[in-house]
Design an enzyme around this catalytic site. Structure first.
Site, PDB file in Angstrom:
ATOM      1  N   LYS A   1       0.812  -1.217   0.000  1.00  0.00           N
ATOM      2  CA  LYS A   1       0.000   0.000   0.000  1.00  0.00           C
ATOM      3  C   LYS A   1       0.845   1.267   0.000  1.00  0.00           C
ATOM      4  CE  LYS A   1      -4.349  -1.399   2.168  1.00  0.00           C
ATOM      5  NZ  LYS A   1      -5.280  -1.082   3.246  1.00  0.00           N
TER       6      LYS A   1
ATOM      7  N   LYS B   1     -10.801  -3.001  -4.042  1.00  0.00           N
ATOM      8  CA  LYS B   1     -11.657  -1.825  -4.240  1.00  0.00           C
ATOM      9  C   LYS B   1     -10.883  -0.759  -4.994  1.00  0.00           C
ATOM     10  CE  LYS B   1     -13.485  -2.728   0.394  1.00  0.00           C
ATOM     11  NZ  LYS B   1     -13.021  -2.627   1.772  1.00  0.00           N
TER      12      LYS B   1
ATOM     13  N   LYS C   1      -5.068  -9.490  -6.651  1.00  0.00           N
ATOM     14  CA  LYS C   1      -6.257  -9.749  -5.846  1.00  0.00           C
ATOM     15  C   LYS C   1      -7.396  -8.802  -6.260  1.00  0.00           C
ATOM     16  CE  LYS C   1      -6.086  -7.505  -1.827  1.00  0.00           C
ATOM     17  NZ  LYS C   1      -5.740  -7.111  -0.482  1.00  0.00           N
TER      18      LYS C   1
END
Ligand code: TYM
Length: 327
Positions: A112, A197, A194
């Site tokens: 991230k 969102k 994966k």
């Protein structure tokens, strides 16, 4: 005494079938058997920049979708993380018992933070400590999550054990519960990533509130390979992912699914899968519309949820402060 279950979900972006298959469907299934607490983790959401109005709306949307998916707020507790301030307070205390080295190993932070580099918030690094606080406040036995959260739950276990070994039995040591299949649904546009969102890749995820046509388009465009054989095979991530999604929604056995599509083309699988997903999400979407017809309804349910869980959180935090010698 029923065992305690705790799990959480972020109110960022749109909820997708990865969240549903990896987590929410299990939360629904176990709610009668366990004492379940499900949390909309808004404090986790602000570890990356959020628009205030959108965030507030998303918190209600996620709570509404959990309930529309079948979580009964009379049986399980559904609440918003920031409504119970003990989460933040316990995070600070746990921070004092988590070595930096443990945190540096967290792979999700590495992924991230790559995008934001030096702009990345301190809180994003500390995210797993807040997650440990969520879990440990409620004497949680089991944490049902998708595969990507396993390492975070293990950190919660480690800090619980560490604290207990210093101060004596204080926290229940939790364990992650991860389903054998469906715990890592992959992106439709890129099955090596994966399902997430992501707003930048609109073809990646099927959102729970997507229209039937959007669902059909995304599935028809899903990336597969040039082989023809229809087999569950992890070395062929595109087709494997579509078959896993089919398996999850229909609950059919793998042999049955493979036999059904034997000799057929990918287009046949995609067409049928699209209808399965459309039909599975349709009742969730209509319940969601009913539930949100009165905008205050969700707020009332969330206030009741926080009221139910608060006494446990208060009790745990008081014990922790006592153990540490605060105040
Ligand atoms: P979040 O909001 O990213 O995801 C919510 C749940 O959905 C699962 N999930 C998936 N499962 C299968 N395939 C996928 N592609 C997929 N994407 C997401 C996640 O594993 C998760 O179970 N940090 C957590 C929220 C959290 C939490 C907690 C969870 C905060 N405190 C305490 C458990 C206990 C998160 O960001 O989940």
């Amino acid at each position: 005494m029923k065992k305690r279950v705790f799990s959480g979900i972020q109110p960022t972006g749109d909820l997708h079938i990865g969240n549903y298959l990896g987590a929410i469907q299990h939360w629904v299934k176990i709610q009668h058997e366990y004492d379940c607490i499900y949390c909309v983790v808004d404090l986790h959401a602000i570890t990356i920049p959020q628009d205030p109005k959108t965030l507030k709306a998303k918190i209600r949307e996620v709570a509404g979708l959990l309930i529309a998916s079948g979580i009964d707020p009379q049986i399980a507790s559904v609440f918003v993380q920031s409504h119970v301030h003990e989460h933040s307070e316990l995070t600070w205390i746990l921070n004092c018992y988590i070595p930096m080295g443990w945190m540096r190993r967290m792979t999700q932070f590495k992924e991230k933070s790559q995008k934001q580099r030096e702009e990345v918030s301190t809180a994003l690094f500390d995210y797993p400590a807040l997650m440990a606080a969520d879990i440990l406040l409620y004497n949680t036995d089991e944490v049902p999550v998708g595969e990507d959260q396993k390492q975070h739950v293990e950190l919660a276990r480690d800090v619980a054990q560490r604290f207990n070994s210093i101060y004596g039995e204080t926290f229940t040591v939790p364990r992650a519960v991860i389903a054998k299949t469906g715990a890592r649904i992959m992106g439709l546009d890129d099955p090596t990533q994966k399902m997430s969102k992501s707003e930048e890749q609109p073809g990646r995820a099927i959102n729970l509130l997507d229209s039937p046509d959007d669902i059909r388009n995304k599935i028809m465009r899903a990336t597969t390979d040039s082989l023809r054989e229809m087999r569950f095979d992890e070395s062929r991530p595109g087709i494997n992912n579509l078959l896993v999604i089919y398996e999850q929604f229909t609950r059919q056995a793998r042999e049955e699914i493979e036999a059904r599509f034997e000799g057929k083309g990918y287009v046949d699988l995609k067409r049928e899968l699209a209808e399965v997903v459309v039909e599975s999400l349709s009742p969730v979407q209509s319940r969601y519309r009913e539930l949100t017809a009165d905008p205050q309804h969700i707020d009332i349910l969330l206030a009741e949820g926080a009221k139910k869980v608060r006494p446990t959180a208060e009790k745990t935090l008081a014990l922790v402060k006592e153990r540490v010698g605060l105040g």
